[in-house]
Design a protein around this motif. Sequence first.
Motif, PDB file in Angstrom:
ATOM      1  N   THR A 268       0.830  -1.206   0.000  1.00  0.00           N
ATOM      2  CA  THR A 268       0.000   0.000   0.000  1.00  0.00           C
ATOM      3  C   THR A 268       0.861   1.250   0.000  1.00  0.00           C
ATOM      4  OG1 THR A 268      -0.161  -0.017   2.420  1.00  0.00           O
ATOM      5  CG2 THR A 268      -1.893  -1.152   1.182  1.00  0.00           C
ATOM      6  N   GLY A 269       0.405   2.247  -0.717  1.00  0.00           N
ATOM      7  CA  GLY A 269       1.103   3.528  -0.782  1.00  0.00           C
ATOM      8  C   GLY A 269       0.125   4.627  -1.127  1.00  0.00           C
ATOM      9  N   ARG A 270       0.654   5.784  -1.471  1.00  0.00           N
ATOM     10  CA  ARG A 270      -0.163   6.931  -1.870  1.00  0.00           C
ATOM     11  C   ARG A 270       0.281   7.398  -3.246  1.00  0.00           C
ATOM     12  NH1 ARG A 270       1.385   8.500   3.275  1.00  0.00           N
ATOM     13  NH2 ARG A 270       2.638  10.202   2.417  1.00  0.00           N
ATOM     14  N   PRO A 271      -0.633   7.925  -4.014  1.00  0.00           N
ATOM     15  CA  PRO A 271      -0.248   8.442  -5.330  1.00  0.00           C
ATOM     16  C   PRO A 271       0.895   9.451  -5.218  1.00  0.00           C
ATOM     17  CG  PRO A 271      -2.630   8.414  -5.118  1.00  0.00           C
ATOM     18  CD  PRO A 271      -2.079   8.086  -3.758  1.00  0.00           C
ATOM     19  N   ARG A 272       1.799   9.377  -6.181  1.00  0.00           N
ATOM     20  CA  ARG A 272       2.956  10.269  -6.322  1.00  0.00           C
ATOM     21  C   ARG A 272       4.075   9.962  -5.325  1.00  0.00           C
ATOM     22  NH1 ARG A 272      -1.487  12.969  -7.136  1.00  0.00           N
ATOM     23  NH2 ARG A 272      -1.603  13.705  -4.980  1.00  0.00           N
ATOM     24  N   GLN A 273       3.903   8.944  -4.488  1.00  0.00           N
ATOM     25  CA  GLN A 273       5.030   8.521  -3.665  1.00  0.00           C
ATOM     26  C   GLN A 273       6.080   7.828  -4.534  1.00  0.00           C
ATOM     27  OE1 GLN A 273       3.448   6.001  -0.495  1.00  0.00           O
ATOM     28  NE2 GLN A 273       3.885   7.611   0.995  1.00  0.00           N
ATOM     29  N   ARG A 274       7.328   7.983  -4.135  1.00  0.00           N
ATOM     30  CA  ARG A 274       8.417   7.233  -4.773  1.00  0.00           C
ATOM     31  C   ARG A 274       8.791   6.072  -3.861  1.00  0.00           C
ATOM     32  NH1 ARG A 274      13.221  10.196  -7.717  1.00  0.00           N
ATOM     33  NH2 ARG A 274      11.466  10.326  -9.182  1.00  0.00           N
ATOM     34  N   VAL A 275       8.811   4.869  -4.439  1.00  0.00           N
ATOM     35  CA  VAL A 275       9.084   3.657  -3.673  1.00  0.00           C
ATOM     36  C   VAL A 275      10.355   3.001  -4.193  1.00  0.00           C
ATOM     37  CG1 VAL A 275       8.217   1.371  -3.037  1.00  0.00           C
ATOM     38  CG2 VAL A 275       6.636   3.296  -3.214  1.00  0.00           C
ATOM     39  N   ARG A 276      11.185   2.580  -3.266  1.00  0.00           N
ATOM     40  CA  ARG A 276      12.335   1.741  -3.614  1.00  0.00           C
ATOM     41  C   ARG A 276      11.914   0.281  -3.419  1.00  0.00           C
ATOM     42  NH1 ARG A 276      18.415   2.295  -1.103  1.00  0.00           N
ATOM     43  NH2 ARG A 276      19.415   0.650  -2.358  1.00  0.00           N
ATOM     44  N   ILE A 277      12.030  -0.497  -4.478  1.00  0.00           N
ATOM     45  CA  ILE A 277      11.694  -1.912  -4.422  1.00  0.00           C
ATOM     46  C   ILE A 277      12.990  -2.719  -4.513  1.00  0.00           C
ATOM     47  CG2 ILE A 277      10.372  -3.787  -5.431  1.00  0.00           C
ATOM     48  CD1 ILE A 277       8.523  -1.733  -6.692  1.00  0.00           C
ATOM     49  N   ARG A 278      13.225  -3.545  -3.512  1.00  0.00           N
ATOM     50  CA  ARG A 278      14.376  -4.453  -3.532  1.00  0.00           C
ATOM     51  C   ARG A 278      13.875  -5.809  -4.009  1.00  0.00           C
ATOM     52  NH1 ARG A 278      18.855  -2.462  -0.387  1.00  0.00           N
ATOM     53  NH2 ARG A 278      18.304  -0.647   0.881  1.00  0.00           N
ATOM     54  N   LEU A 279      14.254  -6.179  -5.226  1.00  0.00           N
ATOM     55  CA  LEU A 279      13.822  -7.430  -5.850  1.00  0.00           C
ATOM     56  C   LEU A 279      14.880  -8.508  -5.642  1.00  0.00           C
ATOM     57  CD1 LEU A 279      12.620  -5.921  -9.234  1.00  0.00           C
ATOM     58  CD2 LEU A 279      11.112  -7.096  -7.615  1.00  0.00           C
ATOM     59  N   VAL A 280      14.445  -9.682  -5.195  1.00  0.00           N
ATOM     60  CA  VAL A 280      15.351 -10.817  -4.986  1.00  0.00           C
ATOM     61  C   VAL A 280      14.747 -12.034  -5.664  1.00  0.00           C
ATOM     62  CG1 VAL A 280      16.440 -12.324  -3.281  1.00  0.00           C
ATOM     63  CG2 VAL A 280      16.104  -9.885  -2.758  1.00  0.00           C
ATOM     64  N   ASN A 281      15.509 -12.684  -6.549  1.00  0.00           N
ATOM     65  CA  ASN A 281      15.053 -13.943  -7.133  1.00  0.00           C
ATOM     66  C   ASN A 281      15.668 -15.087  -6.331  1.00  0.00           C
ATOM     67  OD1 ASN A 281      14.309 -16.180  -8.567  1.00  0.00           O
ATOM     68  ND2 ASN A 281      14.978 -15.427 -10.562  1.00  0.00           N
ATOM     69  N   ALA A 282      14.845 -15.660  -5.436  1.00  0.00           N
ATOM     70  CA  ALA A 282      15.279 -16.774  -4.593  1.00  0.00           C
ATOM     71  C   ALA A 282      14.876 -18.121  -5.180  1.00  0.00           C
ATOM     72  CB  ALA A 282      14.689 -16.617  -3.193  1.00  0.00           C
ATOM     73  N   ALA A 283      14.452 -18.144  -6.440  1.00  0.00           N
ATOM     74  CA  ALA A 283      13.984 -19.385  -7.058  1.00  0.00           C
ATOM     75  C   ALA A 283      15.148 -20.344  -7.305  1.00  0.00           C
ATOM     76  CB  ALA A 283      13.274 -19.072  -8.373  1.00  0.00           C
ATOM     77  N   SER A 284      14.794 -21.591  -7.559  1.00  0.00           N
ATOM     78  CA  SER A 284      15.796 -22.626  -7.784  1.00  0.00           C
ATOM     79  C   SER A 284      16.008 -22.967  -9.247  1.00  0.00           C
ATOM     80  CB  SER A 284      15.396 -23.902  -7.025  1.00  0.00           C
ATOM     81  OG  SER A 284      15.434 -23.681  -5.634  1.00  0.00           O
ATOM     82  N   ASP A 285      14.990 -22.740 -10.099  1.00  0.00           N
ATOM     83  CA  ASP A 285      15.078 -23.184 -11.491  1.00  0.00           C
ATOM     84  C   ASP A 285      14.421 -22.189 -12.448  1.00  0.00           C
ATOM     85  OD1 ASP A 285      15.509 -25.670 -13.400  1.00  0.00           O
ATOM     86  OD2 ASP A 285      13.408 -25.121 -13.708  1.00  0.00           O
ATOM     87  N   THR A 286      14.062 -20.991 -11.963  1.00  0.00           N
ATOM     88  CA  THR A 286      13.210 -20.101 -12.744  1.00  0.00           C
ATOM     89  C   THR A 286      13.746 -18.672 -12.767  1.00  0.00           C
ATOM     90  OG1 THR A 286      11.280 -21.418 -12.073  1.00  0.00           O
ATOM     91  CG2 THR A 286      10.847 -19.240 -13.029  1.00  0.00           C
ATOM     92  N   ALA A 287      13.895 -18.130 -13.961  1.00  0.00           N
ATOM     93  CA  ALA A 287      14.099 -16.688 -14.122  1.00  0.00           C
ATOM     94  C   ALA A 287      12.729 -16.024 -14.192  1.00  0.00           C
ATOM     95  CB  ALA A 287      14.890 -16.388 -15.388  1.00  0.00           C
ATOM     96  N   ASP A 324      17.589  -3.356  -7.345  1.00  0.00           N
ATOM     97  CA  ASP A 324      16.818  -2.306  -6.695  1.00  0.00           C
ATOM     98  C   ASP A 324      16.273  -1.391  -7.783  1.00  0.00           C
ATOM     99  OD1 ASP A 324      18.073  -3.501  -4.555  1.00  0.00           O
ATOM    100  OD2 ASP A 324      18.738  -1.640  -3.626  1.00  0.00           O
ATOM    101  N   VAL A 325      14.984  -1.103  -7.697  1.00  0.00           N
ATOM    102  CA  VAL A 325      14.352  -0.206  -8.656  1.00  0.00           C
ATOM    103  C   VAL A 325      13.558   0.834  -7.877  1.00  0.00           C
ATOM    104  CG1 VAL A 325      14.174  -2.052 -10.373  1.00  0.00           C
ATOM    105  CG2 VAL A 325      12.207  -1.535  -8.913  1.00  0.00           C
ATOM    106  N   THR A 326      13.350   1.993  -8.494  1.00  0.00           N
ATOM    107  CA  THR A 326      12.432   2.980  -7.935  1.00  0.00           C
ATOM    108  C   THR A 326      11.261   3.153  -8.888  1.00  0.00           C
ATOM    109  OG1 THR A 326      13.612   4.839  -8.938  1.00  0.00           O
ATOM    110  CG2 THR A 326      14.247   4.207  -6.689  1.00  0.00           C
ATOM    111  N   VAL A 327      10.112   3.519  -8.308  1.00  0.00           N
ATOM    112  CA  VAL A 327       8.901   3.716  -9.102  1.00  0.00           C
ATOM    113  C   VAL A 327       8.096   4.835  -8.468  1.00  0.00           C
ATOM    114  CG1 VAL A 327       7.662   1.915  -7.833  1.00  0.00           C
ATOM    115  CG2 VAL A 327       6.901   2.573 -10.116  1.00  0.00           C
ATOM    116  N   ASP A 328       7.531   5.702  -9.299  1.00  0.00           N
ATOM    117  CA  ASP A 328       6.641   6.764  -8.849  1.00  0.00           C
ATOM    118  C   ASP A 328       5.205   6.274  -9.008  1.00  0.00           C
ATOM    119  OD1 ASP A 328       8.781   8.497  -8.308  1.00  0.00           O
ATOM    120  OD2 ASP A 328       8.857   9.151 -10.400  1.00  0.00           O
TER     121      ASP A 328
END
Length: 504
Positions: A268-287, A324-328
Motif C-alpha cells: 500500500t502507498g499513496r499516489p505520487r510517492q516514490r518507492v524503492r523496491i528491492r527485488l530478490v530472485n530466490a527461485a531454484s530453477d526459474t528466471a 533495486d528499482v524505484t517507481v513513482d
Amino acid sequence: MSPTLTRRRLLAGIAGTVGLAGAAGVAAWTGGLFDPRLVAPGSDLVARTEAARRRASGRIVSVALNPRPVTLDLGGRQVQTWGYQESAPGPLLRARAGDVLRVEVTNGLTAETSVHWHGVALRNDMDGVPGVTQPAIAAGARHTYEFTVPDPGTYFYHPHSGVQLDRALYGVLVVDDPHEAGRYDQEWIVVLDDWVDGTGRTPDDVLASLQSMGGHGDMAGMDHGGMSGMSMGGMETMVSPLLGGAGDVDYPHYLINGRAGAAPVTFTGRPRQRVRIRLVNAASDTAFRVALGSHRLTVTHTDGFPVAATACDALVLGMGERADVTVDLGDGVFPLVAVAEGKGGQGLALVRTGAGSTPSAAVRPPELDRRVLLTGGLRAADAVRLERRRADRVHRLVLGGSMMPYRWTVNGATFGKIDPLVVGQGERVRLEFVNQTTMFHPMHVHGHTFAVADTGVRKDTVIVVPKQTVAVEFDATNPGQWMAHCHNIYHAETGMMINLAYQE
C-alpha cells in the motif's frame, strides 16, 4: 596450474578439526583443505583480511535463525516444508555497512544444513559451504556465523546443502549505506520463488526424478524440458526468446513473498510517492520477468552495487540475482507481475494506492512486452567502476551438460572431479563463462563482486545464455576457498560447480 592440485586432494582429510577463529565462540573450519599451497578458510591470512574490514564505528548485530519443519500458507493452500519461520521469506536481517553480523543457527531439521550469505564479500570461513569452509551443521546442533558486512546492498541467505534452497529456507539481508540520501518515501522487499514442496513432491524427489528419467516424465503435473531443445514425448522444451532453454521444472506455483497469485500480498502507498523496491530472485530453477502495470521502473542497483540509473518497463532476473528499482506510484490498484520466463505460470502481488478493482491472477500487463532489460547489460555507476587493468590470470569455464543423462559440468567434469581454479592474492582475475549448452545458466561467484567485461556493471551473479560467452573480472583480495557455480540449484547439485582457490 599444477595437475596435482585436484579436488580430491583438496578434500582429503575432510574430517579435520574444528577450532576457534575471530571472536570467542565462533567455530571456523581449520581442517579438510589438504594441500598446504592453498589458503585454508581458517588461515591467518583470512583472519587478517577480516580484521582489516572491521571498523571502530561498526556495531554487533545479533540475530538467531532456526531452520525447522514448518507449515506454510501459500494463500489458501497449506504445505509442509522446511523454513526459518512460519512464513516465507525468512526473517529480514538488516545491518549497516561496516557492522558485524552475528547469527546463531540452531538446526531443528532432521538433516544437516548450512547458511550461505549470497553476494557478501565476507571472511571465507563464514561462507557456509559444508566440506569446504565449514563442517555441516548437524541435526540438533548449533553454529555461529560472525563476519563484517563491508558493502551496502541487497543480499540474501540460504543453505548450501543439497537442494534445500527449493523449500522456504531463504531470507533477505539488507546492508544499509549510512551515507545514502534515501530519495524515496517507502521501501518494499519483493522476493520471487518457484514452489513444489508439499504439493506431492519434495525437491529431493524432483532431483531424483530428473536424474533417473533424464528430465523426462510425469512428475505430479510438472513438465520438464527435453534435451538440447528437442521435443520429448510430445513436450517441447521450456524456451524463452531472451534466455533460450529456460529451466527443467515447470512448477505448480510461483510466489511473491510466499504467496500464490490467487491470494496475493498487497503493498500500500499513496499516489505520487516514490518507492524503492528491492527485488530478490530466490527461485531454484526459474528466471522471472517483472513488471508493474501502468508504471515504468528505474533500475538503480544490481546485486547490491549502484548502476547508472536506467528506465525500463520490465526486468529479467535470473536465480540469485537482485535488483533495486524505484517507481513513482500512480492512483489505483496495479498488478506487480513476475512471469516465469519461458514457462507457463506467474507470480502476482498488488500495489494499492486508491480505489480500483482487483486484477485476476492471470493478468498480463503490456509492460512485460515493452522495454525489457537484463541486469548484465546495465552499466556501473562511476563510483564503483572497476579500475582498468590487464588481467594477471585468465580462467576459461566451459559450461556443459544435458538432460539425458542429467549431468551438468564445468570444463567437462562435475564438481569433485576437477582441478580448482587457482588464483593469487592481489591478482586481477578474468573468468570467461562459455555456455555450450542450450540452457541459460546464472553463474555465481562466492565472496567477490566482479565487473562484467562488456559493461562494467558490478555483480556476483550473471546470466550466460546458450552458445554465448560472458567474461567477468575481479580483484583477488578476499583469500580462501570459494565456489563458482550455476545458481540453478539442480544444475549445481549435479555438477556445475568448481572451486576458486587462493594459493599461498
